[in-house]
Write an enzyme that holds these catalytic residues in place. Structure first.
Site, PDB file in Angstrom:
ATOM      1  N   ALA A 210       6.455 -37.040  -7.890  1.00  0.00           N
ATOM      2  CA  ALA A 210       6.629 -37.742  -8.547  1.00  0.00           C
ATOM      3  C   ALA A 210       6.771 -38.804  -8.893  1.00  0.00           C
ATOM      4  CB  ALA A 210       7.622 -36.625 -10.064  1.00  0.00           C
TER       5      ALA A 210
ATOM      6  N   CYS B 274      -2.390  -3.224   7.353  1.00  0.00           N
ATOM      7  CA  CYS B 274      -1.981  -4.214   8.692  1.00  0.00           C
ATOM      8  C   CYS B 274      -2.580  -2.493   9.049  1.00  0.00           C
ATOM      9  CB  CYS B 274      -1.087  -4.009   8.723  1.00  0.00           C
ATOM     10  SG  CYS B 274       0.317  -2.409   8.081  1.00  0.00           S
TER      11      CYS B 274
ATOM     12  N   GLU C 217       0.628  -1.642  -0.149  1.00  0.00           N
ATOM     13  CA  GLU C 217       0.095  -0.084   0.338  1.00  0.00           C
ATOM     14  C   GLU C 217       1.092   1.058   0.148  1.00  0.00           C
ATOM     15  OE1 GLU C 217      -2.224  -2.906   2.980  1.00  0.00           O
ATOM     16  OE2 GLU C 217      -0.096  -3.061   2.331  1.00  0.00           O
TER      17      GLU C 217
END
Length: 352
Positions: A144, A67, A44
């Site tokens: 995998a 925050c 921000e």
């Protein structure tokens, strides 16, 4: 909001959340920013600083609730109020119990809109949300395997079951994760680097579970590339028997953490608690069978990624082995499954 999410992904901010912000005024984007790193200005503030014109009466769009407390930086809410921004659009609420940004903005008569792409925004920061509420890292299992569920051949060789695109995907995951975790058998047999050499990205810290202290300093996993940390968890009984080896590991900067265990089997819940205390908020577990099985059996994994390759061979080496779950009635549920194609591989993603 989608643009905010893409901006947020550019930051390397752990253990902070990933945040991107856009300021919108008179049908134009006048400012944007993202949280670049831990201790640096929040998204921000970056967006306000980068604005091309006055942000008074503008709309701030941000993927996470701003925050309202002092931390490494001052509260973002205070600056939003000071700059007279009129509307704040928020993707997901912050699960940090001390954040009350929405309440403070509303009290200052700023219009607040919440829940925009809430699920997508929440997923972006799922490691942070778990860590901030439990102080335990978010754990992802990465596997995998072949079409018939094998993770290695009869000789224990797993290079390479998955294709190059899948491996690059994993390297990107590593770059976005605080640490990669493996067991001693995987460290010895596969001799992995656990780095991100296939892409441009930071190398994660490394965690090796070696209860019986079988590993050697010559293995690739103990070779530092940069400032990443390497943790070696060992049983106190087996550590006492090999003092010379302990000195060797400490000389090359490996942090050895000793846990009480006569058998050499270490408590993973205790390990996760210690890793949380070291400010590691996300862990990618890459093997092997024993480690995967312990995480699943003890219900301490949050997410699972299974890369399936169009190959078939017989070796009886699957990623999960436990007689406690040998019946359909006792199977472990995986929910919120999604699928993604990576050339001729399929990635399945789900949550425990």
């Amino acid at each position: 909001m989608n643009k905010c999410i893409q901006l947020a992904k550019l930051g390397n901010v752990s253990p902070n959340p990933k945040v991107g912000a856009i300021i919108f005024k008179d049908a134009k984007i006048i400012g944007k920013g993202f949280h670049r790193g831990f201790g640096l200005p929040h998204a921000e503030i970056e967006a306000i600083k980068n604005a091309k014109t006055s942000v008074k009466n503008s709309t701030l769009i941000v993927n996470l609730e701003p925050c309202s407390h002092f931390g490494k930086t001052p509260p973002c809410v205070d600056e939003i109020i000071k700059q007279k921004i009129s509307t704040v659009v928020i993707g997901s609420k912050d699960k940090n119990p001390i954040v009350e940004g929405i309440k403070k903005l509303q009290k200052a008569n700023i219009k607040v809109v919440t829940g925009i792409l809430e699920e997508k925004c929440g997923k972006l920061n799922e490691p942070f949300f778990k860590f901030i509420t439990t102080k335990v890292p978010f754990v992802t299992l990465k596997i995998a395997q072949t079409l018939n569920g094998q993770i290695a051949d009869i000789n224990g060789n797993s290079k390479w079951i998955s294709n190059l695109k899948s491996r690059k995907f994993v390297h990107k995951l590593r770059s976005e994760t605080d640490a990669v975790l493996i067991g001693a058998n995987t460290a010895i047999r596969d001799n992995p680097n656990l780095t991100t050499y296939l892409i441009k990205g930071k190398n994660p810290s490394r965690i090796i579970i070696d209860g019986k202290f079988k590993c050697e300093t010559s293995q690739n996993v103990f070779k530092k590339i940069g400032n990443e940390k390497i943790f070696l968890f060992v049983s106190n009984v087996f550590l006492k028997k090999q003092k010379a080896k302990e000195i060797e590991f400490k000389k090359i900067g490996i942090e050895i953490i000793s846990l009480t265990s006569k058998s050499g089997k270490l408590n993973l819940k205790t390990i996760l608690k210690i890793l949380g205390e070291k400010n590691l908020s996300s862990i990618l577990v890459e093997g092997g069978t024993e480690i995967f099985s312990q995480f699943i059996k003890n219900k301490i994994a949050d997410k699972i990624l299974v890369f399936i390759a169009p190959k078939i061979f017989s070796s009886q080496k699957s990623f999960f082995e436990s007689s406690d779950f040998s019946k359909i009635s006792k199977s472990i549920a995986v929910k919120n499954i999604t699928a993604k194609k990576l050339d001729n591989n399929i990635l399945l993603e789900g949550y425990f």
